[in-house]
Motif scaffolding. Sequence first.
Motif, PDB file in Angstrom:
ATOM      1  N   MET A 177     -10.479   2.924  -0.696  1.00 37.43           N
ATOM      2  CA  MET A 177     -11.447   3.997  -0.898  1.00 37.43           C
ATOM      3  C   MET A 177     -10.734   5.343  -1.026  1.00 37.43           C
ATOM      4  SD  MET A 177     -14.503   2.927   1.725  1.00 37.43           S
ATOM      5  CE  MET A 177     -15.430   4.386   1.291  1.00 37.43           C
ATOM      6  N   ARG A 178      -9.721   5.567  -0.203  1.00 39.77           N
ATOM      7  CA  ARG A 178      -8.969   6.820  -0.298  1.00 39.77           C
ATOM      8  C   ARG A 178      -8.228   6.903  -1.627  1.00 39.77           C
ATOM      9  NH1 ARG A 178      -4.440   8.189   4.122  1.00 39.77           N
ATOM     10  NH2 ARG A 178      -6.269   8.802   5.387  1.00 39.77           N
ATOM     11  N   VAL A 179      -7.580   5.811  -2.022  1.00 40.76           N
ATOM     12  CA  VAL A 179      -6.825   5.801  -3.275  1.00 40.76           C
ATOM     13  C   VAL A 179      -7.747   6.057  -4.462  1.00 40.76           C
ATOM     14  CG1 VAL A 179      -5.461   4.369  -4.839  1.00 40.76           C
ATOM     15  CG2 VAL A 179      -5.013   4.311  -2.381  1.00 40.76           C
ATOM     16  N   ALA A 180      -8.914   5.384  -4.478  1.00 42.10           N
ATOM     17  CA  ALA A 180      -9.854   5.565  -5.587  1.00 42.10           C
ATOM     18  C   ALA A 180     -10.356   7.005  -5.653  1.00 42.10           C
ATOM     19  CB  ALA A 180     -11.031   4.601  -5.427  1.00 42.10           C
ATOM     20  N   ALA A 181     -10.608   7.611  -4.506  1.00 39.80           N
ATOM     21  CA  ALA A 181     -11.078   8.994  -4.490  1.00 39.80           C
ATOM     22  C   ALA A 181      -9.996   9.952  -4.974  1.00 39.80           C
ATOM     23  CB  ALA A 181     -11.529   9.373  -3.082  1.00 39.80           C
ATOM     24  N   LEU A 197      -2.919  18.733  -4.539  1.00 37.48           N
ATOM     25  CA  LEU A 197      -3.818  17.785  -5.197  1.00 37.48           C
ATOM     26  C   LEU A 197      -3.101  17.017  -6.306  1.00 37.48           C
ATOM     27  CD1 LEU A 197      -7.069  19.962  -5.415  1.00 37.48           C
ATOM     28  CD2 LEU A 197      -6.586  18.082  -3.836  1.00 37.48           C
ATOM     29  N   THR A 198      -2.218  17.704  -7.025  1.00 36.92           N
ATOM     30  CA  THR A 198      -1.447  17.028  -8.082  1.00 36.92           C
ATOM     31  C   THR A 198      -0.580  15.925  -7.496  1.00 36.92           C
ATOM     32  OG1 THR A 198      -1.409  19.044  -9.431  1.00 36.92           O
ATOM     33  CG2 THR A 198       0.242  17.352  -9.908  1.00 36.92           C
ATOM     34  N   ALA A 199       0.087  16.227  -6.380  1.00 35.54           N
ATOM     35  CA  ALA A 199       0.929  15.221  -5.735  1.00 35.54           C
ATOM     36  C   ALA A 199       0.093  14.047  -5.248  1.00 35.54           C
ATOM     37  CB  ALA A 199       1.686  15.855  -4.569  1.00 35.54           C
ATOM     38  N   LEU A 200      -1.061  14.320  -4.646  1.00 30.97           N
ATOM     39  CA  LEU A 200      -1.916  13.246  -4.146  1.00 30.97           C
ATOM     40  C   LEU A 200      -2.434  12.364  -5.273  1.00 30.97           C
ATOM     41  CD1 LEU A 200      -3.937  15.201  -1.435  1.00 30.97           C
ATOM     42  CD2 LEU A 200      -2.260  13.394  -1.015  1.00 30.97           C
ATOM     43  N   ARG A 201      -2.864  12.979  -6.366  1.00 33.82           N
ATOM     44  CA  ARG A 201      -3.385  12.195  -7.493  1.00 33.82           C
ATOM     45  C   ARG A 201      -2.275  11.350  -8.137  1.00 33.82           C
ATOM     46  NH1 ARG A 201      -6.109  15.200 -12.539  1.00 33.82           N
ATOM     47  NH2 ARG A 201      -3.918  15.732 -12.893  1.00 33.82           N
ATOM     48  N   THR A 202      -1.080  11.933  -8.262  1.00 31.09           N
ATOM     49  CA  THR A 202       0.046  11.197  -8.845  1.00 31.09           C
ATOM     50  C   THR A 202       0.391   9.977  -8.003  1.00 31.09           C
ATOM     51  OG1 THR A 202       0.934  13.239  -9.793  1.00 31.09           O
ATOM     52  CG2 THR A 202       2.450  11.374  -9.571  1.00 31.09           C
ATOM     53  N   LEU A 203       0.454  10.173  -6.691  1.00 33.61           N
ATOM     54  CA  LEU A 203       0.781   9.059  -5.809  1.00 33.61           C
ATOM     55  C   LEU A 203      -0.311   7.995  -5.812  1.00 33.61           C
ATOM     56  CD1 LEU A 203       2.264  11.060  -2.801  1.00 33.61           C
ATOM     57  CD2 LEU A 203       3.516   9.503  -4.302  1.00 33.61           C
ATOM     58  N   ALA A 204      -1.574   8.431  -5.880  1.00 31.57           N
ATOM     59  CA  ALA A 204      -2.680   7.465  -5.899  1.00 31.57           C
ATOM     60  C   ALA A 204      -2.640   6.626  -7.174  1.00 31.57           C
ATOM     61  CB  ALA A 204      -4.007   8.200  -5.781  1.00 31.57           C
ATOM     62  N   ARG A 205      -2.342   7.269  -8.301  1.00 32.10           N
ATOM     63  CA  ARG A 205      -2.225   6.514  -9.548  1.00 32.10           C
ATOM     64  C   ARG A 205      -1.047   5.547  -9.478  1.00 32.10           C
ATOM     65  NH1 ARG A 205      -3.318  11.349 -14.045  1.00 32.10           N
ATOM     66  NH2 ARG A 205      -5.588  11.449 -13.742  1.00 32.10           N
ATOM     67  N   ARG A 206       0.028   5.965  -8.823  1.00 31.53           N
ATOM     68  CA  ARG A 206       1.174   5.078  -8.657  1.00 31.53           C
ATOM     69  C   ARG A 206       0.795   3.858  -7.819  1.00 31.53           C
ATOM     70  NH1 ARG A 206       6.252   7.981  -6.231  1.00 31.53           N
ATOM     71  NH2 ARG A 206       5.876   9.194  -8.133  1.00 31.53           N
ATOM     72  N   VAL A 207       0.005   4.082  -6.778  1.00 30.98           N
ATOM     73  CA  VAL A 207      -0.434   2.969  -5.934  1.00 30.98           C
ATOM     74  C   VAL A 207      -1.246   1.974  -6.746  1.00 30.98           C
ATOM     75  CG1 VAL A 207      -1.930   2.340  -4.008  1.00 30.98           C
ATOM     76  CG2 VAL A 207      -0.337   4.250  -3.765  1.00 30.98           C
ATOM     77  N   GLN A 208      -2.182   2.476  -7.539  1.00 30.28           N
ATOM     78  CA  GLN A 208      -3.002   1.578  -8.351  1.00 30.28           C
ATOM     79  C   GLN A 208      -2.161   0.795  -9.358  1.00 30.28           C
ATOM     80  OE1 GLN A 208      -6.269   3.710 -10.181  1.00 30.28           O
ATOM     81  NE2 GLN A 208      -7.604   3.271  -8.427  1.00 30.28           N
ATOM     82  N   SER A 209      -1.210   1.480  -9.982  1.00 32.96           N
ATOM     83  CA  SER A 209      -0.350   0.815 -10.957  1.00 32.96           C
ATOM     84  C   SER A 209       0.495  -0.276 -10.296  1.00 32.96           C
ATOM     85  CB  SER A 209       0.555   1.843 -11.635  1.00 32.96           C
ATOM     86  OG  SER A 209       1.477   1.224 -12.503  1.00 32.96           O
TER      87      SER A 209
END
Length: 404
Positions: A177-181, A197-209
Amino acid sequence: MTGTDTEADVEHVVIGGVDSHADTIHVAVVTDRGGQLADAEFPTTTAGYTAAIAFMAAHGAVVSVGVEGTSSYGSGFTRAAREAGLTVIEVNRPDKAERRRIGKSDPIDAYAAARAVVSGRATSAPKGDAVAGIRALHNAARSAIKARTAALNQIGHILICAPDGIRAKYEVLRGDMRVAALVRLRIGSDPIHAPVLTALRTLARRVQSLTSEHMALTSELDVLVTRLNPGLRAAYGIGPDTATQLLITAGDNPARLRTEASFAALCGVAPVPASSGKTNRHRLSRGGDRAANAALHRIALVRMRRDQRTRDYVARQTDAGRTKKEILRLLKRAIAREVFRLLTTTVEVPEIADLRPARQAKNITLTAAANHFGVWPAVISNIERGLRRDDAFASTYREWLPAA
């Protein structure tokens, strides 16, 4: 043929030894009694391997070749030697006491590899190429998980120090849920919030990938492992990851595994005496392949939680006064015994491909079937797809479908 000719033929029987490195291999040749004949160095190329095999053959009939590092630097030479019809024996590195006594050099190690074959200390055949491919995929999948974990940890650390508004909004979320948000974040132009926010979004996309990458690799591994040893993969509690690790440890050629006890020692589950005085007990081994040991440990935990036979066994051992660690030791040893049988013998796996079409032909939903048997719908689904093996339940399920 005269007696003199026979003795000459015996004298020309030789054994090779190879000390392998990234760019070179050092080859030694000894007699069948361990006497030194010659040694030389060759490059780790196709031409170098051919020259090394010819060098050994020039000194007599090569009975076998001991190679140090058959699954790493020596893998190329191992393949070339096998293609040339030579018997290759896997050799472990000399122990530290022997190295302190005789020293360390490429020629010394090559001669030691040859003498390990002569003495009978080394007898195992190298692992096959099928396991080499599985190992490569397994390493890629493990690295994806490690990188995913690192990215998730970074997200947590950033949120600890993030501005109050960001921390309050996303710290309460957990897992996917955190990663998707965070993937859906809109950065904005605030000079303080935008970099965070840029760092958080980049890392979240990396997690999904990385999650998608790991799932794809695991699916491919599942296909390869099932094709190589369907009985092992179908055993209760043995998933794609644990089956892969056990195959990597054991190899794809059953001749490597001489006895059940040697396999248990290889996996670090052979009981070690730990008795003193009036105390008579055993403890878990701290040796062997720790990755294989961890795989057996995970299988034991799954069975302790979900397999009724294992739960009954744990209850009996607990009543007998054994601790959880002692019960785990007994379980891992028993699982090693089962895995050894699955690795060394062909086990027929009952066909389950007919179950889902039979259920769908009768227009029976998963929920209806699950309610009839008193289980969750996921249990029926996993059995139909081969993700879980329960031969008795599958047989009962197959008999019930025509009459349902």
